[in-house]
Design an enzyme around this catalytic site. Structure first.
Site, short mmCIF file in Angstrom:
data_model
loop_
_atom_site.label_atom_id
_atom_site.label_comp_id
_atom_site.label_asym_id
_atom_site.label_seq_id
_atom_site.Cartn_x
_atom_site.Cartn_y
_atom_site.Cartn_z
N ARG A 158 2.98 4.90 4.49
CA ARG A 158 3.41 5.67 3.31
C ARG A 158 4.48 4.94 2.48
O ARG A 158 4.80 5.39 1.38
CB ARG A 158 4.00 7.02 3.76
CG ARG A 158 3.04 8.18 3.91
CD ARG A 158 2.62 8.79 2.57
NE ARG A 158 3.69 8.93 1.61
CZ ARG A 158 4.60 9.90 1.59
NH1 ARG A 158 4.53 10.86 2.47
NH2 ARG A 158 5.55 9.92 0.68
N TYR A 190 5.99 29.36 -4.50
CA TYR A 190 6.42 28.07 -5.08
C TYR A 190 6.31 28.09 -6.59
O TYR A 190 7.18 27.58 -7.31
CB TYR A 190 5.59 26.92 -4.50
CG TYR A 190 5.95 26.59 -3.08
CD1 TYR A 190 7.17 25.97 -2.77
CD2 TYR A 190 5.11 26.91 -2.03
CE1 TYR A 190 7.52 25.69 -1.46
CE2 TYR A 190 5.45 26.63 -0.72
CZ TYR A 190 6.65 26.03 -0.44
OH TYR A 190 7.00 25.76 0.86
N ARG A 224 1.13 20.13 11.13
CA ARG A 224 1.90 18.99 10.63
C ARG A 224 1.89 17.81 11.61
O ARG A 224 2.86 17.07 11.71
CB ARG A 224 3.36 19.40 10.34
CG ARG A 224 3.51 20.52 9.33
CD ARG A 224 3.43 20.00 7.91
NE ARG A 224 3.75 21.02 6.93
CZ ARG A 224 4.93 21.14 6.34
NH1 ARG A 224 5.91 20.33 6.64
NH2 ARG A 224 5.12 22.08 5.45
N ASP A 232 -1.76 18.57 0.97
CA ASP A 232 -0.68 19.55 0.89
C ASP A 232 -1.20 20.79 0.19
O ASP A 232 -2.15 20.71 -0.58
CB ASP A 232 0.55 19.00 0.16
CG ASP A 232 1.75 19.91 0.38
OD1 ASP A 232 2.39 19.79 1.43
OD2 ASP A 232 2.02 20.77 -0.48
N ARG A 276 5.01 12.97 9.37
CA ARG A 276 6.19 13.46 10.06
C ARG A 276 6.79 12.48 11.05
O ARG A 276 7.38 11.50 10.68
CB ARG A 276 5.83 14.79 10.78
CG ARG A 276 5.53 15.88 9.80
CD ARG A 276 6.80 16.39 9.34
NE ARG A 276 6.78 17.05 8.07
CZ ARG A 276 7.59 18.05 7.80
NH1 ARG A 276 8.38 18.54 8.72
NH2 ARG A 276 7.62 18.55 6.62
O1 1CP Z 1 -0.54 19.36 9.16
C1 1CP Z 1 -0.72 18.19 8.78
O2 1CP Z 1 -0.37 17.24 9.46
C2 1CP Z 1 -1.46 17.93 7.48
C3 1CP Z 1 -0.63 17.74 6.36
C4 1CP Z 1 0.12 18.88 5.68
C5 1CP Z 1 -0.06 20.28 5.71
C6 1CP Z 1 -1.04 21.09 6.55
C7 1CP Z 1 1.17 18.63 4.79
C8 1CP Z 1 1.69 17.29 4.46
N1 1CP Z 1 1.56 19.81 4.22
C9 1CP Z 1 0.83 20.85 4.78
C10 1CP Z 1 0.88 22.27 4.46
C11 1CP Z 1 2.08 22.81 3.79
N2 1CP Z 1 2.80 22.29 2.75
C12 1CP Z 1 2.62 24.09 4.08
C13 1CP Z 1 2.06 25.01 5.10
C14 1CP Z 1 2.38 24.56 6.48
C15 1CP Z 1 3.76 24.91 6.98
O3 1CP Z 1 4.13 26.08 6.90
O4 1CP Z 1 4.42 24.01 7.46
C16 1CP Z 1 3.71 24.29 3.25
C17 1CP Z 1 4.61 25.50 3.20
C18 1CP Z 1 3.82 23.15 2.40
C19 1CP Z 1 4.79 22.92 1.34
C20 1CP Z 1 5.59 21.72 1.64
N3 1CP Z 1 5.14 20.45 1.41
C21 1CP Z 1 6.85 21.63 2.26
C22 1CP Z 1 7.70 22.82 2.73
C23 1CP Z 1 8.84 23.06 1.79
C24 1CP Z 1 9.54 24.39 2.09
O5 1CP Z 1 9.32 25.35 1.35
O6 1CP Z 1 10.31 24.42 3.07
C25 1CP Z 1 7.17 20.26 2.39
C26 1CP Z 1 8.40 19.64 2.97
C27 1CP Z 1 6.08 19.52 1.83
C28 1CP Z 1 5.90 18.06 1.79
C29 1CP Z 1 4.98 17.52 2.81
N4 1CP Z 1 3.67 17.93 2.99
C30 1CP Z 1 3.09 17.20 3.99
C31 1CP Z 1 4.07 16.24 4.45
C32 1CP Z 1 3.82 15.22 5.51
C33 1CP Z 1 5.24 16.47 3.71
C34 1CP Z 1 6.54 15.73 3.84
C35 1CP Z 1 6.75 14.85 2.67
C36 1CP Z 1 6.65 13.39 2.93
O7 1CP Z 1 6.24 12.90 4.00
O8 1CP Z 1 7.05 12.66 1.98
#
Ligand code: 1CP
Length: 358
Positions: A54, A165, A41, A90, A45
């Site tokens: 964004r 999910y 991530r 994602d 972030r």
């Molecule tokens: O790593 C990076 O910087 C690349 C971007 C990336 C990755 C690898 C994003 C962007 N998401 C992910 C993978 C992801 N998405 C995972 C596996 C990684 C981990 O365990 O952290 C998971 C579980 C998700 C699902 C997801 N998408 C969540 C988790 C929700 C939960 O169940 O707690 C969330 C919050 C998102 C949204 C998301 N995805 C990515 C970003 C930057 C965001 C935040 C939303 C935003 O900025 O508006």
């Protein structure tokens, strides 16, 4: 590089530089000039430049704009000097691409409009074709051109985590509906994770074909399972994903949170590198994973909120535990948190590079 050696490897000079990077060398368990660092991530972030680009663009839409994906993926490489880029996308993007009605809600995560609960629901999970995600192919191509010698990591969600999910309809702490299907309707469950393994493998293949030089399979929530259940209900589907991309020869990383008891099985599923969260020291993790695999991890992300001296001391502990490993990629034990100070991350990259310079 000489023409002759290019002919021998079939790689261009740029591809050769990527191949020889500290990150890919560590994944292959070869000697490295310094321990490579990247952060899960890292894109998005905590970066103000991320929030700026964004602004007003929903998360899923931003994943479908190649220029924006390229910019966001490059931001942490420029700012922190990390040893690898991770593709900005994602885990639910391939599901959206095959027509599942879902959204990523700010502050929540993925939310699925009609959860998958019955056999009829499975029909919605058709295979993914590369033409479903042209923006991924385009963005990966743009990125590998821009990144030079820095490798790009592609990724996907593992069948279990994606299933959670789809079945729960959103983030869950208990996975009650997921486990109810797993234990109560094992045949339906097996068919669901089989379909997800096909989709996931296709999504990884698209990224590799377009130029990603490593892949990470995120089974973020697999730690909810005991080893026997993981082996029986989850591992076969994840192993299929790893098998499906084996022919490319790119390192395959396998990561989950709270998976201390599963580390051996997660390696056995077919990973070349096993990601470890902060709960198991890396020397102990190496015993659980066994020989022939590199490890990735595992500084507690929350340490980054402590003063710099504490970050350095905890980093030294991680590096000491990693000293005897066959290959080590430094990372956090889970993702970067939104409130983290970006400067603390930049300092951490520099600190690991300095401490491990050989
Ligand atoms: O790593 C990076 O910087 C690349 C971007 C990336 C990755 C690898 C994003 C962007 N998401 C992910 C993978 C992801 N998405 C995972 C596996 C990684 C981990 O365990 O952290 C998971 C579980 C998700 C699902 C997801 N998408 C969540 C988790 C929700 C939960 O169940 O707690 C969330 C919050 C998102 C949204 C998301 N995805 C990515 C970003 C930057 C965001 C935040 C939303 C935003 O900025 O508006």
């Amino acid at each position: 590089m000489s023409e002759r050696s290019q002919q021998q490897t079939g790689r261009t000079a740029a591809q050769e530089a990527v191949h020889d990077s500290a990150f890919l060398r560590a994944c292959r368990r070869e000697p490295v000039p310094h321990t490579p660092v990247w952060f899960m991530r890292q894109a998005g972030r905590s970066l103000p430049e991320y929030r700026k680009v964004r602004e007003g663009i929903p998360m899923l839409e931003s994943c479908m704009r190649p220029e924006l994906v390229t910019e966001i993926t490059l931001q942490p490489v420029r700012r922190h000097g990390v040893d690898a880029a991770i593709f900005f996308s994602d885990i639910v993007v391939p599901l959206k691409a095959i027509g599942i009605d879902l959204d990523i809600k700010p502050g929540v995560g993925p939310v699925v409009a009609d959860p998958v609960r019955t056999r009829a629901d499975l029909e919605r999970l058709r295979p993914l074709d590369p033409s479903d995600v042209p923006y991924v192919t385009e963005a990966v191509g743009m990125l590998t051109a821009e990144l030079g010698a820095t490798p790009l990591i592609g990724f996907a969600g593992a069948p279990f985590t994606l299933a959670s999910y789809l079945i729960e309809g959103g983030p869950s702490r208990t996975y009650e509906n997921t486990k109810a299907m797993m234990y109560g309707a094992p045949e339906l469950w097996a068919e669901l994770v089989e379909r997800l393994s096909v989709i996931t493998a296709a999504f990884l293949r698209v990224q590799i074909e377009a130029g990603a030089s490593a892949v990470q399979l995120f089974d973020s929530w697999a730690g909810a399972l005991a080893p026997a259940e993981y082996r029986r209900y989850v591992m076969p589907a994840s192993a299929k994903v790893f098998d499906a991309v084996a022919e490319y020869g790119v390192p395959r990383i396998h990561f989950g949170v709270g998976t201390g008891e599963l580390l051996g099985l997660m390696g056995e599923a077919g990973a070349d590198v096993v990601g470890v969260d902060w709960r198991v020291p890396l020397d102990e993790a190496a015993k659980r994973v066994g020989p022939g695999k590199a490890l990735q991890g595992n500084l507690d992300p929350a340490v980054l909120f402590a003063p710099r001296e504490a970050v350095e001391a905890k980093t030294d502990e991680v590096l000491a535990a990693a000293a005897g490993l066959e290959g080590h990629v430094f990372n956090l034990g889970h993702g970067v948190m939104p409130a983290m100070d970006p400067d603390a991350l930049t300092h951490l990259v520099q600190y690991v590079h300095e401490r491990t310079a050989r």
